[in-house]
Design an enzyme around this catalytic site. Structure first.
Site, PDB file in Angstrom:
ATOM      1  N   THR A  80       0.841  -1.186   0.000  1.00 36.88           N
ATOM      2  CA  THR A  80       0.000   0.000   0.000  1.00 36.88           C
ATOM      3  C   THR A  80       0.882   1.243   0.000  1.00 36.88           C
ATOM      4  OG1 THR A  80      -1.879  -1.049   1.094  1.00 36.88           O
ATOM      5  CG2 THR A  80      -1.731   1.332   1.259  1.00 36.88           C
ATOM      6  N   PHE A 126       1.086   4.993   0.942  1.00 40.91           N
ATOM      7  CA  PHE A 126       0.507   6.002   1.811  1.00 40.91           C
ATOM      8  C   PHE A 126       1.084   7.369   1.452  1.00 40.91           C
ATOM      9  CE2 PHE A 126       0.136   2.061   4.098  1.00 40.91           C
ATOM     10  CZ  PHE A 126      -1.048   2.157   4.805  1.00 40.91           C
TER      11      PHE A 126
END
Length: 239
Positions: free
Chosen positions: A134, A136
């Site tokens: 992921t 961020f």
């Protein structure tokens, strides 16, 4: 995001993209419609999802699983194989808290969440793929100064939907030999057929040539917003 905008927090960290589920649309929409914040940094983190319960239990006995929509999506094949019913929560932490308080079902979350809420880890690494990552972004009221290895994120809308309209704008980057690292669209919320395009490209907005390009784009779009310039992620930045 609201805490950063109000000055209650210096920085905010939110997910913007996952290697399995794609973009986090809530983040994109919030950056455009709700907050005037800048991306200061990006961080890429490997994601490992775990099945958490209030007490030791067999995986086969779990029927209801709670978590954020992104986590549920990343673990969908696992849930289907075990006949589990997914239930959405606002975050993985909220799911862990709910399971800890109710003692029912299971949550998809981190090992840290299990520790914080006193949950048992009944299965590990249940995500669909093991290269699950992921991206961020770190949000601030200002973006970063030039580092020499930067990326800029912008959003814009076309004046009208016509053949070659987007190609014409993206051609500006090709003309200047600037590498685009990402492009996608989101509904503008002004009706069907109206979109906002998100583009990431290499370079910093304060660079002289880049500044001229952004000014040109601003003059040829009905809506234009610079979301920030920031260092391209590398492990070295956060050691």
């Amino acid at each position: 995001m609201e805490s950063v905008a109000n000055g209650d927090c210096k920085y905010g960290v939110v997910p913007i993209e996952n290697s399995i589920e794609g973009s986090v649309t809530l983040t994109l929409d919030s950056l455009i419609h709700n907050f005037d914040l800048k991306i200061r940094n990006e961080i890429v983190i490997p994601i490992n999802h775990n099945l958490l319960a209030a007490h030791d239990m067999a995986v086969e006995s779990v029927s209801d699983v709670y978590s954020h929509s992104q986590a549920l999506g990343q673990c969908q094949p696992y849930l289907e194989r075990h006949g589990m019913t997914p239930h959405y929560t606002l975050s993985t932490a909220a799911a862990a808290k709910q399971v800890a308080e109710s003692g029912e079902g299971a949550a998809i979350g981190t090992l840290k969440a299990a520790e914080l809420y006193g949950l048992k880890v009944i299965d590990r690494n249940i995500q669909e793929k093991f290269n699950n990552q992921t991206r961020f972004i770190v949000l601030d009221n200002e973006d970063s100064p030039m580092s020499g290895n930067d990326k800029t994120s912008v959003a814009f809308s076309l004046y009208e939907d016509r053949p070659g309209g987007l190609f014409w704008l993206l051609g500006i980057f090709a003309r200047e030999n600037i590498n685009l690292t990402k492009i996608e669209s989101r509904p503008s919320k002004e009706g069907l057929g109206h979109y906002i395009f998100f583009v990431d490209f290499e370079g910093h907005r304060m660079d002289g040539r880049m500044s001229e390009i952004l000014e040109e784009l601003d003059g040829k779009t009905s809506f234009f917003k610079v979301l920030g310039s920031y260092p391209i992620y590398s492990d070295e930045l956060f050691k």
